[in-house]
Scaffold this active site. Structure first.
Site, short mmCIF file in Angstrom:
data_model
loop_
_atom_site.label_atom_id
_atom_site.label_comp_id
_atom_site.label_asym_id
_atom_site.label_seq_id
_atom_site.Cartn_x
_atom_site.Cartn_y
_atom_site.Cartn_z
N LYS B 77 -4.43 3.90 -13.54
CA LYS B 77 -3.09 3.38 -13.26
C LYS B 77 -2.79 2.20 -14.19
O LYS B 77 -3.69 1.40 -14.50
CB LYS B 77 -3.01 2.96 -11.79
CG LYS B 77 -1.62 2.63 -11.29
CD LYS B 77 -1.65 2.34 -9.78
CE LYS B 77 -0.29 1.99 -9.23
NZ LYS B 77 -0.31 1.70 -7.77
N SER B 152 2.94 4.28 -5.05
CA SER B 152 3.29 3.95 -6.41
C SER B 152 2.36 4.57 -7.46
O SER B 152 2.73 4.61 -8.64
CB SER B 152 3.28 2.44 -6.59
OG SER B 152 1.98 1.91 -6.37
N SER B 176 -0.29 3.56 -1.44
CA SER B 176 0.08 4.05 -2.77
C SER B 176 -0.93 4.98 -3.42
O SER B 176 -0.68 5.51 -4.50
CB SER B 176 0.33 2.87 -3.72
OG SER B 176 1.54 2.24 -3.40
#
Lengths: 100, 479
Positions: B77, B152, B176
């Site tokens: 990420k 996310s 997330s």
């Protein structure tokens, strides 16, 4: 609790975020809408059986060390000179020079 | 051969590289070929915000061949610091920023032989549940590109679900990792707070933030978590005494285990199809020997309001560092304060701005007691709910991961409607408990996840339940 345009101006100034006048009404609506859902918390009785602080977990000793860097800090900063971060002049600096 | 290897288990890839029957360089090439394939055309999945095939090939050529992740391509990420590629947090504020240091979790993956293939699309600074708030374009759900992949950490979930890599790192503040794992039909794990170092994870809300892992299977996720977990002298909020847990050799049956079903997570509003998939999973848990017990977590309804006070409050403090001086972009303005305001209003997107303002409001004079203090007291009650259930003899809890499958782009334009996507996941962040999502079937053709929550540092029990459920459901988990 509904927020006002002045509230938004105030917190934007505290947060150092420039908010245009044209954005204020939308932010008032959005923030008031979100905060309306938070009102349920006000009704919760938290006086009885007050929570003990959680015991937490064993942590490492608080002994700061330097972070090994692959590149110089200058690479990530907008402007630097002689090892210092460069920022625009403060108005107070100008005042100080004038009075000197 | 490399293509079929990449489509298989991470442990199988590592074994082939260790044995010399496959190379990390060939695996990286196949990973990029697959990435180009799924990124082509109008329905391109946009899993990555930065990648560089030449760089990844070079990393592969020098990767250690003896580690538990030898030659395994991994995606990370974009808010987890790597010294290669960007760490831009999906934000214009850090567009093009390359970190001078490496996150501990990224370092551990690299030292285990894994090869970084790209930094993944995410909601800006982790604030969102769909990746629609990424400054560089949304990722798309591989099962239905008209729908969001969740967020996310959506790009990481997409990279794994689309077969680009078997393992990815994500981060969680309120769900997330688990929510996009559920939406994309893969496994997503949030460990106990303090189990995995957050050194190098760009902070959103420090008391709620976690590094988590995605895997196509429970075993891939277990392998990744075993590698990244454990004490870290660089990060004082990581437990100093909890060594990495042994997860891959837990029992596969559930004899003598008691699994709780909290009634607040099965509301009347849950669709009949979602309830059916949950019932099937519960039957599978019983079939493996578990005792099922109905329990209650009475403060669950207060979790979203408490979370959306605490997280924005911490975000307002953490994101104060982005001021155009020390990191990222600078937009000139009238003097120093004018530069701060221009940089922050131009650098942050709408959702981040909203949360900073909300957080600043609830921390400001006159509102602190009414909002922030109250939310912290409610957080403690939520912790106590879980503690009471686990103290009663329950070993783990089972719930749906989300109330619905993936929604369409633009469907949740009201911020609070978007926040409700996290309704079943935020509690584990508030209570600092390990929790994971794994596929339990499809609803209207879209994947849905089941969530397993365990007591603090009981990841081994959580994985025991997950392994058993995955094995018992078999292919039904994807139907």
């Amino acid at each position: 609790m509904a927020v006002s345009r002045d509230d938004v101006r105030h917190v934007a100034a505290l947060a150092r975020i420039g908010v245009a006048e044209a954005q204020l009404d939308a932010l008032v609506t959005e923030l008031s809408g979100i905060l309306a859902h938070m009102e349920v918390l006000v009704q919760v009785d938290t006086t009885a059986g007050a929570a003990d602080e959680p015991a937490g977990m064993p942590l490492a000793a608080d002994e700061p060390g330097s972070v090994p860097l692959a590149r110089a800090r200058e690479d990530g900063a907008p402007k630097m000179r002689d090892g210092f971060f460069l920022v625009p002049r403060l108005a107070t600096h100008d005042d100080g020079e004038r009075s000197a | 051969m490399t293509a079929s290897l990449l489509a298989g288990a991470a442990a199988g890839i590592a074994a082939a590289v260790q044995a010399g029957t496959a190379t990390a360089v060939a695996l990286v090439a196949e990973s990029f070929r697959r990435g180009r394939e799924v990124n082509a055309g109008r329905d391109g999945l946009n899993a990555f915000v930065s990648s560089d095939e030449d760089l990844s090939r070079a990393l592969a050529a020098s990767a250690p061949c003896g580690g538990p992740l030898a030659g395994v391509p991994v995606a990370i990420k974009d808010n987890i610091a790597t010294t290669y590629l960007t760490t831009s947090c999906g934000s214009k504020m850090l567009q093009g920023y390359v970190s001078p240091f490496e996150a501990t979790a990224a370092r551990k993956l690299r030292e285990a032989g894994a090869v970084l293939i790209g930094k993944t699309t995410m909601d800006e600074f982790g604030m969102g549940s769909s990746t629609e708030h990424c400054a560089f374009g949304s990722a798309k759900n591989p099962i239905d590109p008209t729908r969001v992949p969740g967020g996310s950490s959506g790009g990481s979930a997409v990279a794994v679900a689309a077969g680009i890599c078997p393992i990815a790192l994500g981060s969680e503040t309120g769900g997330s990792v688990r929510q996009p794992a559920a939406f994309c039909g893969i496994v997503g794990v949030k460990p106990t707070y303090g189990r995995v170092s957050r050194f190098g994870l760009v902070a959103f809300a420090s008391s709620l933030d976690h590094v988590g892992v995605f895997g196509r299977t429970v075993d891939d996720a277990a392998l990744a978590l075993e590698v990244i977990a454990g004490p870290d002298t660089a990060h004082d909020a990581t437990s100093a005494v909890r060594e990495s847990p042994a997860l891959r050799h837990v029992a596969r049956d559930l004899e003598a285990m008691i699994i709780g079903l909290p009634r607040e997570y099965f509301p009347a509003s849950l669709s009949a199809e979602m309830r059916d998939r949950c019932d099937r999973a519960i039957a599978a848990l019983r079939a493996r020997g578990a005792e099922i017990r109905h329990v209650s977590l009475p403060n669950t309804a207060l979790a979203i309001p408490a979370y959306y006070i605490i997280a924005p409050a911490e975000c307002a403090a953490n994101l104060a560092r982005f001021d155009g001086v020390r990191y990222g972009v600078r937009i000139d303005g009238d003097g120093l304060v004018g530069m701060y305001e221009a940089t922050r209003s131009g650098g942050f997107g709408a959702e981040v701005t909203r949360r900073i303002l909300l957080g600043t409001y609830v921390l400001s004079a006159g509102y602190y007691d009414a909002y922030y203090r109250k939310a912290m007291q409610v957080r403690e009650r939520i912790r106590q709910d879980f503690a009471a259930v686990f103290a009663s003899g329950v070993h783990a809890l089972f719930t749906p991961t989300t109330p619905t499958p993936a929604f369409r782009f633009g469907e949740r334009s009201d911020p609070y409607a978007m926040y409700l996507s996290d309704i079943f996941t935020v509690t584990a962040n508030l209570a600092e408990l390990p929790a994971m999502s794994l596929p339990i079937g499809r609803v209207t053709g879209l994947p849905v996840g089941g969530q397993v929550i365990a007591p603090k540092f009981a990841e081994a029990d959580m994985f025991r339940v997950a392994y058993a459920l995955e094995a018992e459901l078999g292919q039904a988990a994807h139907r």
